[in-house]
Scaffold this motif. Structure first.
Motif, PDB file in Angstrom:
ATOM      1  N   UNK A 172       0.834  -1.205   0.000  1.00 18.57           N
ATOM      2  CA  UNK A 172       0.000   0.000   0.000  1.00 18.57           C
ATOM      3  C   UNK A 172       0.869   1.255   0.000  1.00 18.57           C
ATOM      4  N   UNK A 173       0.408   2.290  -0.723  1.00 20.70           N
ATOM      5  CA  UNK A 173       1.050   3.601  -0.661  1.00 20.70           C
ATOM      6  C   UNK A 173       0.473   4.334   0.543  1.00 20.70           C
ATOM      7  N   UNK A 174       1.030   5.509   0.865  1.00 20.78           N
ATOM      8  CA  UNK A 174       0.503   6.251   2.023  1.00 20.78           C
ATOM      9  C   UNK A 174      -0.950   6.640   1.835  1.00 20.78           C
ATOM     10  N   UNK A 175      -1.353   7.175   0.657  1.00 19.38           N
ATOM     11  CA  UNK A 175      -2.795   7.444   0.482  1.00 19.38           C
ATOM     12  C   UNK A 175      -3.639   6.179   0.639  1.00 19.38           C
ATOM     13  N   UNK A 176      -3.133   5.042   0.139  1.00 19.83           N
ATOM     14  CA  UNK A 176      -3.854   3.770   0.334  1.00 19.83           C
ATOM     15  C   UNK A 176      -4.041   3.490   1.817  1.00 19.83           C
ATOM     16  N   UNK A 177      -2.968   3.674   2.589  1.00 25.27           N
ATOM     17  CA  UNK A 177      -3.041   3.380   4.025  1.00 25.27           C
ATOM     18  C   UNK A 177      -4.126   4.235   4.668  1.00 25.27           C
ATOM     19  N   UNK A 178      -4.121   5.529   4.342  1.00 29.16           N
ATOM     20  CA  UNK A 178      -5.089   6.426   4.986  1.00 29.16           C
ATOM     21  C   UNK A 178      -6.515   6.120   4.519  1.00 29.16           C
TER      22      UNK A 178
ATOM     23  N   UNK B  96      -7.279 -10.955   2.988  1.00 31.15           N
ATOM     24  CA  UNK B  96      -6.351 -11.663   2.105  1.00 31.15           C
ATOM     25  C   UNK B  96      -6.266 -10.952   0.751  1.00 31.15           C
ATOM     26  N   UNK B  97      -7.400 -10.368   0.336  1.00 32.37           N
ATOM     27  CA  UNK B  97      -7.437  -9.717  -0.980  1.00 32.37           C
ATOM     28  C   UNK B  97      -6.807  -8.332  -0.977  1.00 32.37           C
ATOM     29  N   UNK B  98      -6.549  -7.790   0.228  1.00 31.31           N
ATOM     30  CA  UNK B  98      -6.125  -6.386   0.344  1.00 31.31           C
ATOM     31  C   UNK B  98      -4.952  -6.035  -0.589  1.00 31.31           C
ATOM     32  N   UNK B  99      -3.879  -6.810  -0.483  1.00 31.11           N
ATOM     33  CA  UNK B  99      -2.693  -6.519  -1.297  1.00 31.11           C
ATOM     34  C   UNK B  99      -2.937  -6.771  -2.781  1.00 31.11           C
ATOM     35  N   UNK B 100      -3.753  -7.798  -3.064  1.00 29.92           N
ATOM     36  CA  UNK B 100      -4.019  -8.145  -4.469  1.00 29.92           C
ATOM     37  C   UNK B 100      -4.797  -7.027  -5.158  1.00 29.92           C
ATOM     38  N   UNK B 101      -5.742  -6.427  -4.411  1.00 25.67           N
ATOM     39  CA  UNK B 101      -6.551  -5.356  -5.001  1.00 25.67           C
ATOM     40  C   UNK B 101      -5.707  -4.125  -5.324  1.00 25.67           C
ATOM     41  N   UNK B 102      -4.590  -3.973  -4.643  1.00 24.16           N
ATOM     42  CA  UNK B 102      -3.723  -2.824  -4.918  1.00 24.16           C
ATOM     43  C   UNK B 102      -2.923  -3.029  -6.197  1.00 24.16           C
ATOM     44  N   UNK B 103      -2.804  -4.282  -6.624  1.00 25.71           N
ATOM     45  CA  UNK B 103      -2.153  -4.541  -7.907  1.00 25.71           C
ATOM     46  C   UNK B 103      -3.243  -4.458  -8.973  1.00 25.71           C
ATOM     47  N   UNK B 104      -2.847  -4.647 -10.219  1.00 29.15           N
ATOM     48  CA  UNK B 104      -3.859  -4.519 -11.272  1.00 29.15           C
ATOM     49  C   UNK B 104      -4.535  -5.867 -11.583  1.00 29.15           C
ATOM     50  N   UNK B 105      -4.483  -6.773 -10.608  1.00 35.08           N
ATOM     51  CA  UNK B 105      -5.004  -8.117 -10.856  1.00 35.08           C
ATOM     52  C   UNK B 105      -6.518  -8.103 -11.115  1.00 35.08           C
ATOM     53  N   UNK B 106      -6.996  -8.832 -12.134  1.00 33.49           N
ATOM     54  CA  UNK B 106      -8.437  -8.895 -12.418  1.00 33.49           C
ATOM     55  C   UNK B 106      -9.203  -9.522 -11.242  1.00 33.49           C
ATOM     56  N   UNK B 107     -10.446  -9.064 -11.076  1.00 33.02           N
ATOM     57  CA  UNK B 107     -11.248  -9.476  -9.924  1.00 33.02           C
ATOM     58  C   UNK B 107     -11.403 -10.991  -9.809  1.00 33.02           C
TER      59      UNK B 107
END
Ligand SMILES: Nc1ncnc2c1ncn2[C@@H]1O[C@H](COP(=O)(O)OP(=O)(O)O)[C@@H](O)[C@H]1O
Ligand SMILES: [Mg+2]
Lengths: 264, 358
Positions: A172-178, B96-107
């Motif tokens: 997560x980036x900082x905006x993501x964290x917030x 568990x999905x938190x980090x995956x959603x930050x990537x461009x991975x399809x739903x």
């Protein structure tokens, strides 16, 4: 024997307190219903609600309240979060600063604002828009003690450091964290801060009066000087609004979100 | 070069030196444990690897990339915390999905990966639960799934079992090891619990005051401690003070007894030493047993206490030197002495660890 007497006394005080609070309320309510001679009715309320000046000043204050809330959330959530995370030693100092609106009279604040920002290079009081900016800045300051405290309490209830690190390690980036971790876990805190801010702005008189903006506070004063029944109705209405706000805080604090905040 | 290389890592907090010239290489797929007492710098080293602290000096290389100053969110390192640190507002699946959603991975792909990870930690049916609806052990397994979902280069765990009760702790411990083997993920695990370290690791790094005291496989750390600190910290020990009487013959005098140790000693004659013995290496024999050929490594003892621990029986005995602890393996035919009984103890020469007094 002893406990009985204590409970007797506490009942007495509770009843006295309730009377102190409810008798004037009842008087106002009763009065507001008697605009027509010998008849109980809602005429005073109808008159108030159909007065275009009321509608426009209420709409104006509503707008100001919403913008004030957005500005103070955007200002205080990241600031207080950062203080918790990186500058915990600064907390007592910041706490003192946030109490200043209780110490400095609003009248001093508004003169300070006008004297500073009506000059070059700001010239903010020349246009309604510029004046509204000043007004909102003043509202943000007035509601600062509440908003700061609400966010501060909310942050104390979560493990700010570890949640931040967990989010960062997940990319997560900082905006993501917030936005994705801190704000969702502060829902209840932000909401209660927002509702108190709302109540503050809706009832505020001095800032709007001296900045000559068409807010609800000055309208109530004018109508209070000119009329008898309508101010009573307005008073009851604003009580109702405040209580609805309190009820909302209670409701959200007890719901699912509240449980997630308290049970960890 | 090893997959993870820490070179001369140092960390000062003001005047306080938390980590001092820490060196370590971890191979790909290896499970390494930092073991040491509270405050010895384990967490600080781990946090520097994760990027939450900046080393005062030194270099960290992961997968041929110098990550010493890289921000934590760019390191591709999964982290599991003692306090679980699940996001309270998200369900297990969303955690568990938190980090995956930050990537461009399809739903759809995210959904599949989340299901796969929850299955991996045996929580396939618990995806819809919020953290407060899960037990500690379940929360920590979700945290593990969350850390692994992004397929990180490295997995870091800081005392992940300390908040769990004994039975769950052993379960989750075995689970972590099983999953680590299955994914072959390079792992650094931190604990102050020697039993945990011995049972789970490929290699243990014993830390003391911010530096590496000894590193090696559990068997080696336990059986061949190189310093008194390691010997004392890992496992239970009997310690007896004495001095060397004949270094070349490996003979040490303890009070009125002379012990024959396994090998010539590197000490000079007369040097003050401490002799350490594991409780399970001492033998309890009856008073009339034949002791010829034991080089005099025999002590008279009075049994003072007996505690039945299940697989072993632990005896406390009094000798002319000092009280000793002896472990005897439990078996049904075992003839246990009673409290107050006279017995003898034999000390095999190879059981004696001779350490120079600090
Ligand atoms: N943020 C910090 N500020 C100051 N001192 C710290 C900080 N973090 C850790 N320390 C100190 O560094 C030393 C090592 O701490 P730590 O790495 O947490 O030990 P461990 O995890 O082995 O218990 C301790 O003496 C601790 O007090
Ligand atoms: Mg630690």
């Amino acid at each position: 024997m002893k406990t009985r007497r204590t409970s007797w006394w506490s009942w007495l005080w509770a009843i006295l307190g309730a009377l102190y609070f409810f008798v004037p309320m009842y008087g106002t309510l009763d009065f507001s219903l008697k605009m027509e001679r010998d008849k109980i009715g809602l005429l005073a309320y109808e008159t108030v609600l159909s007065d275009p000046a009321f509608v426009s000043s209420f709409a104006f204050s509503l707008q100001m309240a919403v913008i004030t809330i957005l500005v103070s959330v955007a200002l205080f959530v990241p600031t207080v979060y950062w203080i918790h995370l990186r500058l915990p030693k600064l907390r007592p100092v910041v706490e003192l600063i946030t109490l200043l609106p209780f110490i400095i009279p609003t009248i001093v604040l508004v003169f300070g604002l006008i004297r500073t920002f009506s000059r070059r290079p700001f010239l903010l009081t020349l246009t309604p828009l510029g004046t509204d900016v000043l007004l909102i800045a003043g509202y943000v300051i007035l509601s600062m003690p509440y908003m700061y405290r609400a966010v501060d309490v909310g942050l104390r209830a979560i493990d700010v450091h570890t949640l931040t690190e967990a989010a960062l390690s997940l990319g997560a980036s900082w905006p993501d964290v917030i936005l994705r971790v801190i704000v969702p876990n502060l829902r209840v805190a932000i909401l209660s801060g927002a509702l108190i801010t709302f109540a503050t702005v809706i009832g505020e008189l001095i800032l709007a009066d001296f900045l000559v903006r068409p807010a609800l506070g000055p309208y109530m004063v004018v109508i209070g000087e000119a009329r008898a029944y309508e101010p009573a109705a307005l008073g009851i209405l604003s009580f109702g609004l405040t209580w609805a706000a309190m009820g909302l805080i209670q409701y959200f604090a007890r719901g699912d979100a509240g449980r997630q905040l308290t049970v960890r | 070069m090893p997959f993870l290389q820490l070179s001369d890592i140092t960390k000062h907090f003001g005047a306080n030196v938390a980590v001092e010239r820490f060196n370590l290489g971890v191979e790909r797929g290896e499970f390494v444990t930092f073991l040491g007492p509270s405050g010895c710098g384990k967490t600080t080293v781990l946090r520097m690897v994760a990027g939450f602290e900046q080393p005062t000096a030194g270099q960290i290389v992961l997968n041929n990339r110098d990550i010493t100053t890289l921000p934590p969110n760019q390191r591709k390192i999964g982290m599991v915390f003692q306090s679980y640190a699940l996001f309270p507002h998200l369900t297990a699946a969303d955690n568990v999905a938190f980090g995956l959603k930050l990537t461009k991975m399809p739903t759809a792909e995210i959904k599949a990966r989340v299901a796969e990870m929850l299955d991996l930690v045996l929580l396939g049916k618990f995806g819809g639960r919020y953290p407060y609806q899960l037990s500690g052990g379940q929360q920590q397994r979700v945290a593990l799934a969350r850390a692994l979902a992004l397929q990180p280069d490295l997995l870091l765990l800081d005392e992940p079992l300390s908040a769990l009760d004994a039975k769950v702790r052993a379960e989750v411990r075995d689970e972590i090891r099983r999953i680590q083997r299955r994914l072959n993920i390079t792992t650094v695990f931190v604990t102050h619990d020697q039993e945990e370290a011995l049972s789970i690791s490929d290699r243990i790094v014993v830390m003391n005051q911010g530096a590496v005291e000894q590193e090696g496989p559990p068997f080696e750390i336990y059986n061949y401690p190189r310093t008194a600190f390691v010997a004392a910290f890992v496992g239970t020990l009997n310690r007896l003070a004495g001095h060397v009487v004949d270094a070349t013959q490996g003979r040490v005098r303890l009070g009125d007894v002379t012990l024959q140790t396994e090998a010539p000693l590197p000490h000079s004659d007369g040097a003050k030493v401490t002799v350490m013995m594991r409780p399970e290496e001492l033998r309890l024999i009856t008073v009339d047993a034949d002791v010829s050929g034991l080089n005099g490594n025999v002590l008279d003892a009075t049994v003072e206490a007996i505690s039945f621990l299940g697989a072993v029986v632990r005896l406390q005995v009094r000798t002319s030197l000092a009280p000793l602890t002896i472990d005897v393996f439990n078996e049904r035919q075992l003839q246990l002495p009673a409290v107050g009984d006279q017995r003898r103890i034999t000390v095999p020469p190879e059981a004696c660890l001779v350490m120079t007094d600090a």
